[in-house]
Motif scaffolding. Structure first.
Motif, short mmCIF file in Angstrom:
data_model
loop_
_atom_site.label_atom_id
_atom_site.label_comp_id
_atom_site.label_asym_id
_atom_site.label_seq_id
_atom_site.Cartn_x
_atom_site.Cartn_y
_atom_site.Cartn_z
N GLU A 183 0.83 -1.21 0.00
CA GLU A 183 0.00 0.00 0.00
C GLU A 183 0.87 1.26 0.00
OE1 GLU A 183 -3.35 2.19 2.84
OE2 GLU A 183 -2.29 0.41 3.55
N LEU A 184 1.91 1.25 0.84
CA LEU A 184 2.82 2.40 0.91
C LEU A 184 3.57 2.57 -0.41
CD1 LEU A 184 3.95 4.69 2.67
CD2 LEU A 184 5.68 3.09 3.51
N LYS A 185 3.99 1.44 -0.98
CA LYS A 185 4.69 1.50 -2.27
C LYS A 185 3.81 2.17 -3.32
CE LYS A 185 6.15 -1.50 -6.05
NZ LYS A 185 6.50 -2.85 -6.50
N GLN A 186 2.54 1.79 -3.39
CA GLN A 186 1.63 2.36 -4.39
C GLN A 186 1.40 3.86 -4.16
OE1 GLN A 186 1.05 0.89 -7.12
NE2 GLN A 186 1.87 -1.07 -6.38
N LYS A 187 1.37 4.26 -2.88
CA LYS A 187 1.22 5.69 -2.57
C LYS A 187 2.40 6.49 -3.14
CE LYS A 187 -1.54 6.43 1.60
NZ LYS A 187 -1.48 6.79 3.02
N TRP A 188 3.59 5.96 -2.90
CA TRP A 188 4.80 6.63 -3.41
C TRP A 188 4.80 6.65 -4.93
CZ3 TRP A 188 8.55 9.63 -1.44
CH2 TRP A 188 8.64 9.73 -0.04
N LEU A 189 4.45 5.52 -5.54
CA LEU A 189 4.48 5.44 -7.00
C LEU A 189 3.50 6.43 -7.63
CD1 LEU A 189 4.91 1.61 -7.62
CD2 LEU A 189 6.58 3.41 -8.05
N LYS A 190 2.36 6.60 -6.99
CA LYS A 190 1.34 7.53 -7.49
C LYS A 190 1.93 8.94 -7.60
CE LYS A 190 -3.38 8.63 -6.16
NZ LYS A 190 -4.40 8.37 -5.14
N VAL A 191 2.66 9.32 -6.55
CA VAL A 191 3.29 10.65 -6.52
C VAL A 191 4.44 10.73 -7.52
CG1 VAL A 191 4.66 12.19 -5.05
CG2 VAL A 191 2.65 11.05 -4.11
N ILE A 192 5.29 9.70 -7.50
CA ILE A 192 6.50 9.74 -8.34
C ILE A 192 6.16 9.69 -9.83
CG2 ILE A 192 8.54 8.37 -8.97
CD1 ILE A 192 8.86 7.80 -5.92
N HIS A 193 5.15 8.91 -10.22
CA HIS A 193 4.76 8.83 -11.64
C HIS A 193 4.40 10.20 -12.18
CE1 HIS A 193 5.09 4.69 -12.79
NE2 HIS A 193 4.38 4.26 -11.75
#
Length: 206
Positions: A183-193
């Protein structure tokens, strides 16, 4: 504490494990030469050099207490114009940016073939395209910054990587990160993308 309250009220002590460097001179702490001391006025964790001052503190019955250089100048009423020097890019305090960030959390970080290490990672609102990395949440200087624009994102972990990892690559530079959970990984990826395309991400810090 505000300057007017210094010495009048007991401060909240920053815990030793919340910092990896002196909160005044930014020198890293180590077991031998740099022990951690607390300023009795502001509660910051400082090294011996920066805590080598004493001032009478009202909240402690006006007894002489160990204080840091900054509090000493405030309490005895002398201002140090030198202190007004402009902060360098890495010298933005972690607590300052974490409190006003798009996203912040601990991530494991790996560069080239070095071992994974834990870093407090922050993408500040006022610079939503830059990732700041700190040793701990209260550190006053970042270890590194990564301008995200133009990086490629690879979110498929290889067998040697931690399970919830992702990579940022740009020509020869590769930065690997791993979150504690998916879940945390997806949160970061959302921002980074968004950031790598130069778009300002939405705040994820709910």
């Amino acid at each position: 504490l505000q300057n007017a309250e210094l010495g009048k009220r007991a401060p909240r002590w920053i815990r030793d494990n919340e910092v990896t460097m002196c909160m005044k001179c930014k020198e890293p702490f180590n077991a031998l030469t740099r022990r951690r001391h607390h300023c009795r006025a502001c509660g910051h964790v400082v090294c011996w050099k920066c805590s080598d001052y004493k001032a009478h503190l009202e909240y402690d019955g006006n007894k002489l207490n160990k204080v840091c250089k900054d509090c000493y100048h405030v309490i005895i009423g002398c201002t140090d114009s030198e202190e007004k020097k402009k902060k360098g890019i890495l010298e933005i305090e972690s607590a300052e940016v974490s409190g006003n960030s798009v996203i912040c959390s601990f991530l494991q970080y790996m560069e080239k073939s070095k071992p994974w290490q834990k870093a407090w990672c922050v993408i500040p609102k006022q610079e939503a395209l830059v990732l700041y990395m700190y040793g701990a949440p209260q550190d006053v200087k970042a270890l590194a910054t990564i301008p995200l624009l133009g990086y490629a994102v690879d979110d498929t972990p290889r067998s040697a990587d931690l399970p919830h990892s992702f990579k940022l690559t740009q020509s020869k530079s590769v930065h690997s990160f791993a979150a504690d959970n998916e879940e945390l990984k997806q949160k970061w990826l959302k921002v980074i993308h968004l950031a790598v395309k130069g778009e300002t991400p939405e705040c994820q810090n709910e």
